[in-house]
Each structure stands twice: as structure tokens, then as C-alpha cells.
Motif scaffolding. Structure first.
Motif, PDB file in Angstrom:
ATOM      1  N   ALA A   1      28.621   0.142 -49.316  1.00  0.00           N
ATOM      2  CA  ALA A   1      27.167   0.810 -49.964  1.00  0.00           C
ATOM      3  C   ALA A   1      26.883   1.908 -49.632  1.00  0.00           C
ATOM      4  CB  ALA A   1      25.915  -0.210 -49.573  1.00  0.00           C
ATOM      5  N   ASP A   2      27.402   2.635 -48.472  1.00  0.00           N
ATOM      6  CA  ASP A   2      27.195   4.013 -48.263  1.00  0.00           C
ATOM      7  C   ASP A   2      27.957   4.968 -48.804  1.00  0.00           C
ATOM      8  OD1 ASP A   2      25.852   2.611 -46.074  1.00  0.00           O
ATOM      9  OD2 ASP A   2      26.685   3.391 -44.455  1.00  0.00           O
ATOM     10  N   VAL A   3      29.232   4.474 -49.208  1.00  0.00           N
ATOM     11  CA  VAL A   3      30.406   5.476 -49.807  1.00  0.00           C
ATOM     12  C   VAL A   3      29.664   5.227 -51.075  1.00  0.00           C
ATOM     13  CG1 VAL A   3      32.500   5.582 -50.595  1.00  0.00           C
ATOM     14  CG2 VAL A   3      32.076   4.804 -48.398  1.00  0.00           C
ATOM     15  N   ALA A   4      29.311   4.077 -51.811  1.00  0.00           N
ATOM     16  CA  ALA A   4      28.625   4.169 -53.058  1.00  0.00           C
ATOM     17  C   ALA A   4      27.595   5.214 -53.255  1.00  0.00           C
ATOM     18  CB  ALA A   4      28.347   2.552 -53.532  1.00  0.00           C
ATOM     19  N   ALA A   5      26.575   5.264 -52.277  1.00  0.00           N
ATOM     20  CA  ALA A   5      25.409   6.016 -52.367  1.00  0.00           C
ATOM     21  C   ALA A   5      26.093   7.577 -52.430  1.00  0.00           C
ATOM     22  CB  ALA A   5      24.452   5.621 -51.246  1.00  0.00           C
ATOM     23  N   ALA A   6      26.782   7.951 -51.605  1.00  0.00           N
ATOM     24  CA  ALA A   6      27.292   9.251 -51.760  1.00  0.00           C
ATOM     25  C   ALA A   6      27.899   9.689 -53.007  1.00  0.00           C
ATOM     26  CB  ALA A   6      28.057   9.167 -50.666  1.00  0.00           C
ATOM     27  N   MET A   7      28.651   8.708 -53.523  1.00  0.00           N
ATOM     28  CA  MET A   7      29.357   8.953 -54.867  1.00  0.00           C
ATOM     29  C   MET A   7      28.285   9.162 -56.066  1.00  0.00           C
ATOM     30  SD  MET A   7      32.397   9.702 -53.902  1.00  0.00           S
ATOM     31  CE  MET A   7      33.120   9.922 -55.548  1.00  0.00           C
ATOM     32  N   ARG A   8      27.251   8.214 -55.863  1.00  0.00           N
ATOM     33  CA  ARG A   8      26.144   8.498 -56.967  1.00  0.00           C
ATOM     34  C   ARG A   8      25.565   9.383 -56.626  1.00  0.00           C
ATOM     35  NH1 ARG A   8      24.557   3.768 -55.931  1.00  0.00           N
ATOM     36  NH2 ARG A   8      22.907   4.273 -54.384  1.00  0.00           N
TER      37      ARG A   8
ATOM     38  N   HIS B   1      35.400   4.251 -57.248  1.00  0.00           N
ATOM     39  CA  HIS B   1      34.712   5.548 -57.608  1.00  0.00           C
ATOM     40  C   HIS B   1      35.801   6.371 -58.444  1.00  0.00           C
ATOM     41  CE1 HIS B   1      31.504   3.701 -55.406  1.00  0.00           C
ATOM     42  NE2 HIS B   1      32.222   3.688 -54.400  1.00  0.00           N
ATOM     43  N   GLY B   2      35.308   7.313 -59.039  1.00  0.00           N
ATOM     44  CA  GLY B   2      36.070   8.238 -60.073  1.00  0.00           C
ATOM     45  C   GLY B   2      36.342   9.545 -59.161  1.00  0.00           C
ATOM     46  N   ILE B   3      37.128   9.240 -57.998  1.00  0.00           N
ATOM     47  CA  ILE B   3      37.476  10.359 -57.076  1.00  0.00           C
ATOM     48  C   ILE B   3      38.678  11.004 -57.684  1.00  0.00           C
ATOM     49  CG2 ILE B   3      36.587   8.984 -55.009  1.00  0.00           C
ATOM     50  CD1 ILE B   3      39.579   8.467 -54.300  1.00  0.00           C
ATOM     51  N   ALA B   4      38.868  12.399 -57.373  1.00  0.00           N
ATOM     52  CA  ALA B   4      40.166  13.202 -57.701  1.00  0.00           C
ATOM     53  C   ALA B   4      41.282  12.766 -56.707  1.00  0.00           C
ATOM     54  CB  ALA B   4      39.758  14.676 -57.848  1.00  0.00           C
ATOM     55  N   GLY B   5      41.002  12.173 -55.314  1.00  0.00           N
ATOM     56  CA  GLY B   5      41.799  12.084 -54.417  1.00  0.00           C
ATOM     57  C   GLY B   5      41.235  11.860 -53.097  1.00  0.00           C
ATOM     58  N   ALA B   6      42.074  11.677 -52.105  1.00  0.00           N
ATOM     59  CA  ALA B   6      41.770  11.401 -50.810  1.00  0.00           C
ATOM     60  C   ALA B   6      42.449  12.003 -49.893  1.00  0.00           C
ATOM     61  CB  ALA B   6      41.361  10.032 -50.623  1.00  0.00           C
TER      62      ALA B   6
ATOM     63  N   GLN C   1      19.318  20.130 -46.840  1.00  0.00           N
ATOM     64  CA  GLN C   1      19.225  18.724 -46.034  1.00  0.00           C
ATOM     65  C   GLN C   1      18.980  17.370 -47.296  1.00  0.00           C
ATOM     66  OE1 GLN C   1      16.379  18.440 -42.958  1.00  0.00           O
ATOM     67  NE2 GLN C   1      17.826  19.857 -41.597  1.00  0.00           N
ATOM     68  N   ILE C   2      19.812  16.690 -47.719  1.00  0.00           N
ATOM     69  CA  ILE C   2      19.606  15.618 -48.386  1.00  0.00           C
ATOM     70  C   ILE C   2      19.515  14.073 -47.920  1.00  0.00           C
ATOM     71  CG2 ILE C   2      20.836  17.124 -50.126  1.00  0.00           C
ATOM     72  CD1 ILE C   2      22.824  13.863 -48.688  1.00  0.00           C
ATOM     73  N   GLU C   3      19.185  13.316 -48.673  1.00  0.00           N
ATOM     74  CA  GLU C   3      19.059  11.929 -48.377  1.00  0.00           C
ATOM     75  C   GLU C   3      19.727  11.070 -49.566  1.00  0.00           C
ATOM     76  OE1 GLU C   3      14.910  10.655 -47.898  1.00  0.00           O
ATOM     77  OE2 GLU C   3      14.662  11.795 -46.022  1.00  0.00           O
ATOM     78  N   LEU C   4      20.462   9.987 -48.816  1.00  0.00           N
ATOM     79  CA  LEU C   4      21.390   9.065 -49.829  1.00  0.00           C
ATOM     80  C   LEU C   4      20.411   7.711 -49.842  1.00  0.00           C
ATOM     81  CD1 LEU C   4      24.776   9.843 -48.923  1.00  0.00           C
ATOM     82  CD2 LEU C   4      23.485  11.067 -50.711  1.00  0.00           C
ATOM     83  N   ARG C   5      20.304   6.989 -50.872  1.00  0.00           N
ATOM     84  CA  ARG C   5      19.801   5.759 -51.061  1.00  0.00           C
ATOM     85  C   ARG C   5      20.788   4.737 -51.292  1.00  0.00           C
ATOM     86  NH1 ARG C   5      14.749   5.151 -48.749  1.00  0.00           N
ATOM     87  NH2 ARG C   5      13.353   7.011 -48.714  1.00  0.00           N
ATOM     88  N   THR C   6      20.985   3.528 -50.320  1.00  0.00           N
ATOM     89  CA  THR C   6      21.769   2.640 -50.704  1.00  0.00           C
ATOM     90  C   THR C   6      21.408   1.402 -51.672  1.00  0.00           C
ATOM     91  OG1 THR C   6      21.342   1.279 -48.699  1.00  0.00           O
ATOM     92  CG2 THR C   6      22.679   3.236 -48.437  1.00  0.00           C
ATOM     93  N   SER C   7      22.296   0.877 -51.979  1.00  0.00           N
ATOM     94  CA  SER C   7      21.990  -0.372 -53.096  1.00  0.00           C
ATOM     95  C   SER C   7      20.978  -1.457 -52.276  1.00  0.00           C
ATOM     96  CB  SER C   7      23.077  -1.121 -53.632  1.00  0.00           C
ATOM     97  OG  SER C   7      23.912  -1.360 -52.649  1.00  0.00           O
ATOM     98  N   ASP C   8      21.274  -1.537 -50.923  1.00  0.00           N
ATOM     99  CA  ASP C   8      20.562  -2.534 -49.942  1.00  0.00           C
ATOM    100  C   ASP C   8      19.161  -1.673 -49.452  1.00  0.00           C
ATOM    101  OD1 ASP C   8      22.030  -1.056 -48.417  1.00  0.00           O
ATOM    102  OD2 ASP C   8      22.492  -2.795 -47.089  1.00  0.00           O
TER     103      ASP C   8
END
Length: 250
Positions: free
Chosen positions: A108-115, A144-149, A21-28
Motif C-alpha cells: 500500500a505504501d508503494v501504491a500511495a507513492a505511485m498515486r 503500476h505504470g512504471i517506466a522501469g526499475a 515536504q509531502i505526505e502520502l496517504r495509503t489505502s489503509d
């Protein structure tokens, strides 16, 4: 190994994985709840960063394709699977802080996940969006530095033509899985909207529906995700333990 010692992989089956179980922190300043599932017997070969369907229509990190990806693909395909609730979304894991942002604040949620992926050193991140999640992938994935989608049932409601056009020059692969009987974007419309994207693979699924209900549709979607991200793991086994998948020693 006899049939009696094997389990058929179906809806409620959860295969072995490390589940954290993890938590992400957003920039806001918001706390988003989630889970990271990784293989138990080997490092992951790639990472799925999953983006769930519309929360105001019942989408969350346990939406069934995303939940089954986390339940099966660490064991079957050697993939790490990160799933989380976007802002304001509730699931059995808990409630992410904030309120639904119409696909805008969720940047910001996507950015938090990628961070989180970067901080953990998780390899080869692919975005896997479903419905509303495809809008987030298309809007913000190239930041973000994704390999694909991989896009499951993309409605293309919130993605502007300008945002879609950015993918024309993007070097990363884009896979769009379009159900024949989609409620929002059927194959003919998808062909028109996605025209001109040189790195796009469009997969039209005969008999498919927007929600991918049923084991046959689930299996097809998971196989197409694995085909894009780690094709060496195909074909996916239908039973567990699987002779083709290395097992940890007892």
C-alpha cells in the motif's frame, strides 16, 4: 569560472532544487512522510520513486544513496526525486504512521507513492530500490505504470520465484546493480537468480559493497541510475556550478 568559485560535489553537498515536504496517504488510512525534490530551472525529464533499505536495520528516506540522489540529481540530471519513509519508519523528516509490515503491508505504501506521482503529473516514473526497497520494487512495481526499475544491492530474500518470473514478460527495463562484496547476493548468485529475464541489465561493480560507502561508490551508483533513466545527462559533473548544466539567471 575559476576553481575558487566552484564546489566539489561530495557527501555533504546539496545542490539547488525545489524541495517540498509531502505526505502520502495509503489505502489503509496511514500518513507517510516524505520529500519531493525537482529541478529549479526546468521541468523534470523523469521521476525517481525511491524505496529505502530495511527500516528495522536502520534504513529510511535519508539512507545515504537516496539522500544524495535527492541532493544532486535534480540539478545534475533534470530528475524529480521522491523519497519517503515506509510505514513505521522514522527519520529527521518525521515518522510515518503504522508499523513495519515485513514487505507485505508496504504494498500500500508503494501504491500511495505511485498515486502521488500520477496526481502531480510527474513524468516517466522509475522505481529505485535499495536492499529491502528492491524487494518492494520487484513485488509490486508491475502493478503500476512504471517506466522501469533500478535495483541497488538486491538481496532477493522476500521476492519469490513466482514474483521474479513476472518480470520475464514485462516490457519495462530492469537494472540490477550488484556489488562484488555484497553481504547477501554476490554477482555469481545474482546471475543465477536473474537468469531468463530478457529485459534485465545486470551491472557487477568491482569492489562494491552492500552499503555503497564512500564517494567513489556513491558516484558509480548515481551514474548507473542516470545511465538508465536519462543517459543524456552523463557524465555527471564533479563540481558545481557545472558548465555543462544550464543555470537559472540571477
Amino acid at each position: 569560472m575559476t576553481d575558487e568559485t566552484m564546489t566539489e560535489i561530495r557527501a555533504g553537498v546539496e545542490l539547488p532544487a525545489h524541495r517540498e515536504q509531502i505526505e502520502l496517504r495509503t489505502s489503509d488510512g496511514l500518513r507517510l512522510v516524505g520529500e519531493l525534490a525537482t529541478p529549479v530551472d526546468r521541468p523534470p525529464v523523469a521521476t525517481l520513486v525511491t524505496l529505502h533499505p530495511l527500516p528495522t536495520a536502520g534504513g529510511f528516506m535519508d539512507s545515504h544513496i537516496i539522500r544524495k540522489a535527492a541532493a544532486r540529481l535534480p540539478a545534475l540530471a533534470g530528475l524529480a526525486v521522491l523519497r519517503f519513509n515506509t510505514r513505521g519508519t522514522v527519520s529527521p523528516r518525521g515518522r510515518s504512521e503504522g508499523a513495519f509490515g515485513e514487505g507485505l503491508a508496504e504494498r500500500a505504501d508503494v501504491a500511495a507513492a505511485m498515486r502521488f506521482v500520477e496526481e502531480r503529473g510527474l513524468p516517466v516514473p522509475w522505481l529505485v530500490g535499495w536492499s529491502f526497497g528492491t524487494e518492494l520494487a520487484l513485488k509490486y512495481g508491475l502493478e503500476h505504470g512504471i517506466a522501469g526499475a533500478v535495483l541497488l544491492s538486491p538481496p532477493l530474500h522476500r521476492t519469490t520465484d513466482e514474483e521474479l518470473a513476472r518480470w520475464r514478460s514485462a516490457p519495462v527495463p530492469l537494472v540490477a546493480i550488484i556489488p562484488e562484496h555484497d553481504d547477501y547476493l554476490k554477482p555469481a548468485e545474482a546471475a543465477e537468480r536473474f537468469a531468463g529475464l530478457p529485459h534485465l541489465t545486470r551491472i557487477d561493480v568491482e569492489g562494491g559493497k552492500h552499503l555503497w560507502v564512500g564517494e567513489s561508490q556513491t558516484r558509480r551508483v548515481l551514474e548507473e541510475i542516470v545511465r538508465a533513466v536519462n543517459p543524456a545527462a552523463l557524465p555527471l559533473p564533479t563540481h558545481w556550478p557545472a558548465a555543462s548544466v544550464a543555470q537559472p539567471e540571477a
